[in-house]
Design a protein around this motif. Structure first.
Motif, PDB file in Angstrom:
ATOM      1  N   LYS A   1       0.819  -1.216   0.000  1.00 23.14           N
ATOM      2  CA  LYS A   1       0.000   0.000   0.000  1.00 23.14           C
ATOM      3  C   LYS A   1       0.854   1.268   0.000  1.00 23.14           C
ATOM      4  O   LYS A   1       0.318   2.372  -0.114  1.00 23.14           O
TER       5      LYS A   1
ATOM      6  N   LEU B   1      -5.861  -5.114  -4.304  1.00 25.42           N
ATOM      7  CA  LEU B   1      -5.681  -4.331  -3.086  1.00 25.42           C
ATOM      8  C   LEU B   1      -6.847  -3.382  -2.830  1.00 25.42           C
ATOM      9  O   LEU B   1      -7.306  -3.234  -1.690  1.00 25.42           O
ATOM     10  N   TYR B   2      -7.337  -2.740  -3.889  1.00 24.21           N
ATOM     11  CA  TYR B   2      -8.233  -1.613  -3.692  1.00 24.21           C
ATOM     12  C   TYR B   2      -9.603  -1.749  -4.337  1.00 24.21           C
ATOM     13  O   TYR B   2     -10.529  -1.042  -3.941  1.00 24.21           O
TER      14      TYR B   2
ATOM     15  N   GLY C   1      -1.226  -2.477   6.372  1.00 27.29           N
ATOM     16  CA  GLY C   1      -0.973  -1.053   6.257  1.00 27.29           C
ATOM     17  C   GLY C   1      -0.158  -0.456   7.381  1.00 27.29           C
ATOM     18  O   GLY C   1      -0.064   0.770   7.495  1.00 27.29           O
TER      19      GLY C   1
ATOM     20  N   ALA D   1       1.203   3.935   3.205  1.00 29.20           N
ATOM     21  CA  ALA D   1       0.357   2.800   3.571  1.00 29.20           C
ATOM     22  C   ALA D   1      -0.446   3.088   4.832  1.00 29.20           C
ATOM     23  O   ALA D   1      -1.625   2.709   4.932  1.00 29.20           O
TER      24      ALA D   1
ATOM     25  N   VAL E   1      -3.344   5.406   3.796  1.00 29.89           N
ATOM     26  CA  VAL E   1      -4.359   4.659   3.040  1.00 29.89           C
ATOM     27  C   VAL E   1      -5.083   3.679   3.957  1.00 29.89           C
ATOM     28  O   VAL E   1      -6.312   3.500   3.863  1.00 29.89           O
ATOM     29  N   GLN E   2      -4.351   3.053   4.864  1.00 26.88           N
ATOM     30  CA  GLN E   2      -4.945   2.031   5.715  1.00 26.88           C
ATOM     31  C   GLN E   2      -6.053   2.596   6.593  1.00 26.88           C
ATOM     32  O   GLN E   2      -6.998   1.888   6.935  1.00 26.88           O
TER      33      GLN E   2
ATOM     34  N   VAL F   1      -3.690   6.902  -4.606  1.00 26.54           N
ATOM     35  CA  VAL F   1      -4.371   5.627  -4.368  1.00 26.54           C
ATOM     36  C   VAL F   1      -5.864   5.852  -4.173  1.00 26.54           C
ATOM     37  O   VAL F   1      -6.703   5.124  -4.725  1.00 26.54           O
TER      38      VAL F   1
END
Length: 394
Positions: free
Chosen positions: A28, A57-58, A93, A169, A172-173, A225
């Motif tokens: 990530k 992942l997304y 993440g 990461a 994003v996490q 992202v």
């Protein structure tokens, strides 16, 4: 310090904080282009494998922590590939949910403990805010740093100083964890399609702990992202990054990203702003407003970008009618919305919130001067009040 990926040449090196406790690269942290490069260098796979991993992942399985459940499914992976990937990379993440508190209005605060990086063991806050409307949806307010170096005088986080930067990461996490919390059962239960749909998270605001543009590299990757069509897929207009006025970084961010920008102004003279927001001594109001006029010109077409100007009202400090007129003058050539914010006192603060009469008088002046202005409603009770609603009310 950087760690080199164990790979075929060319060797790829990343910051040590991008690896988990087992020495695996947390994917990530990578943009799509970086991920595509990595699968070639580290796994000897074609670049197209990067897009497949990115979607996994997304897009296809955004709530999973590993790829084993995808084995044998449409668009899934082989057992051999999953085994090989798992030895060198992680879908995690770099943080875990340490606790969740819920206010009577449904606002939920996630305490997110960092598991990697120089601030490992410390916590940041991620807040899920229910939005008004006929269909349930939520905004998530996320952090970009542990603490903050900007030392804004009325900000509780600013009193902590900067304790650590979050990796891409870890930023994003927070959104991934928020999406998990929004599903039936929350983060405590594994995904279960039969338990019903998650409440959609439709907006992301970088208005939690930290100054996002003081961690501009990680924030830029995270925004990419969040807004990539095959990533988490948020429209750029529904991702907002807030800054206290780091002018060069603000210009660079606006040039790189179509995400929305919010600027915390909080004063209408350099004398007051130097005290309240010390970065003003480096980038005074004249420089900051000139940048806003250039990036968000008032004469822009309806489809042009606008900036959200945030202004915390402090009793006897910046809430007089003269302040309101100066604010309207400063923003006369800026395409913007003004978000007036009621101050929420915290232990040890010297400031107090403006009274109702002063607040309404300030609001009335701005509206009479033709400003688009909103008064932000606090959410989550007094202990969870610093969350953001009004900009995305429609």
């Amino acid at each position: 310090m950087t760690i080199a990926a164990s790979s075929n040449p060319p060797e790829v090196a990343y910051p040590a904080s991008w690896y988990d406790g087992e020495g695996r690269l947390m994917l990530k942290n990578l943009t799509l282009e970086q991920l595509s490069d990595w699968v070639v260098a580290a796994l000897g796979e074609p670049r197209s494998r990067g897009m497949q991993l990115w979607r996994a992942l997304y897009h296809s399985w955004p709530l999973l922590e590993d790829l084993r459940p995808t084995i044998g499914t449409p668009n899934g992976f082989s057992a051999a590939f999953v085994d090989r990937l798992t030895r060198v990379a992680s879908l995690g993440g770099g943080m875990e949910v340490a606790g969740v508190s819920t206010a009577p209005d449904g606002t939920q605060k996630l305490a997110c403990r960092l598991t990697t990086g120089p601030a490992a063991g410390m916590e940041v806050e991620c807040v899920l805010i229910p939005m008004p409307g006929s269909k349930p949806r939520m905004t998530v307010c996320i952090s970009s740093q542990v603490g903050c170096a900007q030392n804004c005088q009325f900000c509780f986080t600013g009193r902590m100083g900067l304790l650590g930067q979050l990796s891409p990461a870890q930023i994003v996490q927070q959104v991934v964890l928020a999406k998990r919390q929004a599903r039936p059962g929350g983060v405590a239960k594994p995904p279960d399609p039969s338990s019903g749909p998650e409440v959609p998270v439709t907006n992301v605001v970088f208005m939690g702990m930290g100054e996002p543009l003081h961690n501009a590299g990680s924030v830029a990757v995270a925004v990419e992202v969040l807004t990539h069509p095959q990533g988490l897929g948020f429209p750029a207009s529904r991702v907002c990054v807030s800054t206290v006025g780091l002018v060069p970084e603000m210009r660079a961010f606006a040039a790189r990203s179509r995400a929305a920008l919010a600027v915390s102004l909080h004063a209408t003279t350099d004398e007051v702003r130097n005290w309240l927001v010390p970065i003003n001594r480096r980038h005074p109001l004249r420089e900051l407003v000139a940048a806003l006029e250039e990036l968000f010109p008032a004469e822009a077409q309806r489809a042009g970008r606008h900036v959200l100007v945030q202004y915390v009202l402090l009793r006897g400090v910046n809430d007089g009618e003269a302040d309101a007129h100066r604010l309207a003058d400063l923003l006369a050539r800026v395409r913007c919305k003004v978000n007036l914010i009621g101050f929420n006192p915290h232990p040890g603060t010297r400031f107090a919130p403006s009274g109702e009469r002063a607040t309404q008088a300030f609001l009335a002046v701005l509206r009479q001067r033709g400003c688009v202005v909103m008064l932000r409603a606090s959410r989550g009770g007094e202990e969870m009040a610093a969350v953001y609603r009004s900009y995305w009310a429609t």
